[in-house]
Design an enzyme around this catalytic site. Structure first.
Site, PDB file in Angstrom:
ATOM      1  N   HIS A  60     -31.075  -0.704  -0.417  1.00  0.00           N
ATOM      2  CA  HIS A  60     -32.378  -0.615   0.259  1.00  0.00           C
ATOM      3  C   HIS A  60     -32.160  -0.712   1.768  1.00  0.00           C
ATOM      4  O   HIS A  60     -32.616   0.123   2.527  1.00  0.00           O
ATOM      5  CB  HIS A  60     -33.290  -1.729  -0.236  1.00  0.00           C
ATOM      6  CG  HIS A  60     -34.476  -1.977   0.644  1.00  0.00           C
ATOM      7  ND1 HIS A  60     -35.491  -1.054   0.776  1.00  0.00           N
ATOM      8  CD2 HIS A  60     -34.801  -3.019   1.454  1.00  0.00           C
ATOM      9  CE1 HIS A  60     -36.394  -1.532   1.628  1.00  0.00           C
ATOM     10  NE2 HIS A  60     -36.000  -2.710   2.059  1.00  0.00           N
ATOM     11  N   ARG A  79     -32.017   6.784  -4.375  1.00  0.00           N
ATOM     12  CA  ARG A  79     -31.515   6.045  -3.219  1.00  0.00           C
ATOM     13  C   ARG A  79     -30.065   5.677  -3.509  1.00  0.00           C
ATOM     14  O   ARG A  79     -29.790   4.706  -4.202  1.00  0.00           O
ATOM     15  CB  ARG A  79     -32.366   4.779  -3.020  1.00  0.00           C
ATOM     16  CG  ARG A  79     -32.187   4.100  -1.667  1.00  0.00           C
ATOM     17  CD  ARG A  79     -32.775   2.703  -1.681  1.00  0.00           C
ATOM     18  NE  ARG A  79     -31.927   1.806  -2.447  1.00  0.00           N
ATOM     19  CZ  ARG A  79     -32.359   0.709  -3.081  1.00  0.00           C
ATOM     20  NH1 ARG A  79     -33.629   0.383  -3.059  1.00  0.00           N
ATOM     21  NH2 ARG A  79     -31.509  -0.053  -3.762  1.00  0.00           N
ATOM     22  N   TYR A  87     -28.876  -5.446  -9.631  1.00  0.00           N
ATOM     23  CA  TYR A  87     -30.000  -4.941 -10.442  1.00  0.00           C
ATOM     24  C   TYR A  87     -29.820  -3.529 -10.990  1.00  0.00           C
ATOM     25  O   TYR A  87     -30.680  -3.034 -11.692  1.00  0.00           O
ATOM     26  CB  TYR A  87     -31.310  -5.037  -9.654  1.00  0.00           C
ATOM     27  CG  TYR A  87     -31.286  -4.366  -8.286  1.00  0.00           C
ATOM     28  CD1 TYR A  87     -31.457  -2.987  -8.165  1.00  0.00           C
ATOM     29  CD2 TYR A  87     -31.098  -5.117  -7.127  1.00  0.00           C
ATOM     30  CE1 TYR A  87     -31.440  -2.380  -6.920  1.00  0.00           C
ATOM     31  CE2 TYR A  87     -31.073  -4.512  -5.877  1.00  0.00           C
ATOM     32  CZ  TYR A  87     -31.244  -3.145  -5.777  1.00  0.00           C
ATOM     33  OH  TYR A  87     -31.223  -2.541  -4.551  1.00  0.00           O
TER      34      TYR A  87
END
Lengths: 343, 405
Positions: free
Chosen positions: B296, B292, B305
């Protein structure tokens, strides 16, 4: 199912006809049988509903008659049952799911409340999900935990679902056919404690009364007693006892919790001036609370007493040995009637 | 490895910054790149594979350019929608950035009779199925909970409750079976279902139940997992201890792991799985290992993160670059095609901006529509009350949608 070696459907037994005295369970069985015979897109899905005929034998004989592709023993997974039923409905089928007991509906709660109830809305009416979910509910059968609960309000609180519950074999026979025919998803709550009670059912009657609408099951003048499902019989017995003491109770069977027919109740309360609601589910945030709020709003100047509720306490369903102290009994109903009259 | 794929020449090495430390005696972890089916290296070099070469042999330069075009246009759409969210025109957007090969490749393998049950970032699949891309943005703009008719292109509504739709897909496939539309050998009759979901979804009970129902029914369905390595902020290592694809053989479903940034390989493995489904061979599970590249959603902040080194590593393995390099290496990406595609991208961008900004506000009373298919007295009475309330503003000389105060 393409490789399932299902037994060939047996030759159809003669269809029962005329008016017969049959049990509540048999009435649902015959209603489902008629739905299966009328439309080959109708399917039954659930755990142990095939050879066993369901733990309550409600589907007894249907797999033998209609085959294992239409009366389907599913894996033991309630979310899977409802989730795949949604997919089958999208493909044009009319699945009728059996949840084995009330307490086991919760693994499917997500599929029912986030998916099944909303698909018609989300698709702006392009998709319809004619799925029926049969849930045997209620207590009084001496069962162990998770087998006696009344979770109907949780579903009535969810837009997009129709929530109904029959109170007699004749109602059950008609309403299960109406539920299968409905283009909307229907939660069909069956009072399992009444499964073996018998009543007259006209098996030739066309199912056409719809799923909505309360009905007055006993006329009276002093107090309106509102019940549904398993408590309708309790209410009728209470009315009979009260009649001997000179009190005339009108008993209303709600039949549907969604939509709730307040008009029938309000018309009655406007005559009697008093209202008591009785159900097995806990009274806190329950159907009785909704009826009380609406009746108060619509009948404020007719009320001679506050609307009272008789039902379960705010405790987990208790152990079987004391369940009859939890369930609304004739005595507790009449106690509420007395309090209403004394107000 | 559960995979039945050939394991040679993966060409993908373990990126720095990704937890993949496994003692040699331990089973491979969920981020292992061992045994991924690959037909194009990140450098665009064609890798031969005995099992899958035949399935892509018919893809000529025109077909590859068509795939390339779709990947480029969907990325343009993706970037445009992200910008529109930043401008306040969309409430939220979930990018497909970096997953174009997984989506376009698998979607190219579908037949018109097949049905797709997506999660919510399968914009590439939607595009290949023929949806108007801007319809996907109705949901993100907040003017619709759906946005298109699933019947039009066999592309069902986006599902936000993770994994729920895999059961709908399975049930739909069971319906195809009952219709006799499987195993006939007639390509104008046989149909199947492909359901898309992510690595995070595989931790959901519904996905597990879908695999079970599909297996015991031998349903014509392909479970297409895009392992993009991130479920919001949680690495795939939070969802699994072994490769995601390993879950399927446990219920009797054959599985394959594929390089998800390789459009030829994702096409080939999906084609194989669909042939199995159409012919009555039952379900398959594909794990497309991808990344990805974006957040998100537009509400996310990946810098909290994951490392920029990891992001850079995968930028070097961009699925669109891979196909571009391949086309260039075989001399099949002429300048006029690229110029025309650039212009198409510009036109698409303009179309997306104009269409989104022109999406009208639904009438407030429309909230009461389609709650039920048949009249429901409570909804009807609330609708009537609401309409009376709304019109009371007009009676007092104000315009609707306002306030009494």
């Amino acid at each position: 199912m393409s490789t399932t070696t299902a037994a060939a459907p047996a030759a159809q037994a003669p269809v029962p006809a005329g008016t017969q005295k049959i049990t509540f369970a048999k009435a649902i069985n015959l209603g489902l049988r008629r739905a299966l015979a009328d439309d080959d897109k109708t399917l039954l899905m659930g755990e142990d509903i095939g050879k066993l005929g369901g733990v309550f034998r409600v589907t007894d004989g249907l797999q033998a008659e209609f085959g294992a592709k239409r009366v389907v023993d599913t894996p033991l997974a309630e979310s899977g049952i409802v989730g795949t039923a949604i997919g089958l409905a999208l493909r044009g089928y009319r699945p009728v799911c059996e949840i084995q007991f009330d307490g086991f509906v919760f693994p499917a709660f997500d599929q029912i409340t986030t998916q099944l109830s909303k698909m018609h809305y989300r698709s702006r009416g392009r998709l319809t999900l004619p799925v029926v979910i049969r849930v045997p509910y209620g207590g009084g059968i001496g069962a162990i935990e998770h087998h006696s609960e009344s979770p109907e309000a949780l579903f009535a609180h969810t837009a997009g679902l129709r929530v109904v519950t029959p109170s007699s074999p004749a109602q059950a026979y008609a309403m299960i056919q109406e539920a299968v025919a409905s283009p909307d998803p229907v939660m069909f709550f069956e009072p399992k404690g009444r499964y073996w009670e018998k009543g007259d059912v006209d098996l030739d009657a066309p199912a056409g009364n719809g799923l909505d609408g309360a009905r007055i099951v006993r006329a009276g003048t002093d107090v309106t007693l509102v019940a549904y499902g398993p408590t309708v019989q309790t209410a009728l017995k209470s009315a009979e006892t009260a009649a001997a003491e000179g009190t005339s109770i009108e008993v209303i069977d709600l039949r549907a919790l969604s939509p709730l027919d307040t008009a029938t109740v309000a018309a009655s309360v406007q005559r009697t001036g008093r209202c008591v609601v009785v159900h097995e589910a806990p009274v806190l945030y329950g159907t009785g609370a909704e009826v009380a709020a609406r009746i108060t709003e619509e009948c404020f100047y007719h009320l001679q007493a506050p609307v009272l509720r008789v039902g379960g306490f705010h405790v987990p369903y208790p152990v079987a040995k004391i369940e009859h102290d939890y369930l609304p009994s004739v005595d507790r109903v009449l106690d509420a009637v007395d309090r209403s009259l004394a107000f | 490895m559960s995979t039945n794929a050939t394991a040679d020449a993966t060409g993908v090495d373990t990126p720095d910054g990704i937890q993949n430390a496994q003692a040699p005696t331990q089973p491979a972890g969920p981020l292992s790149t061992e045994g991924l089916v690959q037909l194009l290296t990140p450098g665009g070099e064609r890798v031969h594979d005995e099992r899958y070469d035949g399935l892509v042999a018919h893809l000529d330069a025109d077909a590859l350019r068509a795939m390339y075009r779709d990947m480029v246009l969907v990325r343009r759409f993706d970037n445009e929608a992200t910008s529109l969210q930043r401008q306040g025109e969309l409430a939220l957007f979930a990018q497909s950035l970096g997953q174009e090969a997984a989506q376009i490749g698998s979607a190219y393998a579908l037949s018109p009779l097949d049905h797709v049950f997506p999660s919510y970032r399968e914009h590439g699949v939607a595009h290949v199925r023929g949806l108007e891309l801007t319809d996907l943005l109705r949901l993100f703009r907040g003017v619709d909970h759906g946005g298109w008719d699933p019947a039009d292109h066999g592309f069902h509504l986006y599902t936000l409750v993770i994994g729920s739709h895999t059961l709908h897909a399975t049930g739909y496939a069971m319906g195809i079976q009952r219709d006799g539309a499987v195993g006939t050998g007639d390509p104008t009759r046989d149909a199947a279902v492909v359901t898309y979901f992510g690595d995070g979804a595989t931790a959901q009970g519904d996905v597990s139940e879908a695999l079970t129902f599909a297996a015991v029914n031998e349903a014509p369905i392909v479970f297409f997992c895009q392992n993009n390595q991130w479920a919001i902020s949680e690495s795939t290592t939070h969802q699994a201890r072994v490769p995601i694809a390993n879950r399927a053989p446990g219920v009797g479903i054959p599985a394959v792991r594929v390089d998800g940034n390789d459009v030829l390989a994702t096409y080939a493995v999906t084609q194989e799985a669909l042939q199995r489904a159409h012919s009555g061979g039952g379900p398959s599970f594909i794990e497309a290992f991808t990344y990805r590249m974006g957040a998100h959603t537009t509400s996310d902040d990946p810098s909290r993160y994951r490392s920029s080194e990891q992001e850079e590593y995968w930028r070097q393995r961009d699925p669109i670059d891979r196909l571009r390099l391949h086309l260039e290496s075989i001399g099949e990406l002429p300048a006029d095609f690229v110029e025309k595609l650039d212009a198409e991208g510009e036109a698409l961008g303009e179309h997306v901006r104009t269409t989104v900004r022109g999406m009208g506000r639904p009438s407030p009373a429309s909230m009461f529509e389609h709650v039920y298919a048949t009249p429901h007295s409570v909804v009807e009475s609330e609708r009537a009350w609401f309409q009376g309330y709304e019109s009371s503003f007009l009676e007092h000389g104000h315009h609707g949608e306002g306030s009494h105060r």
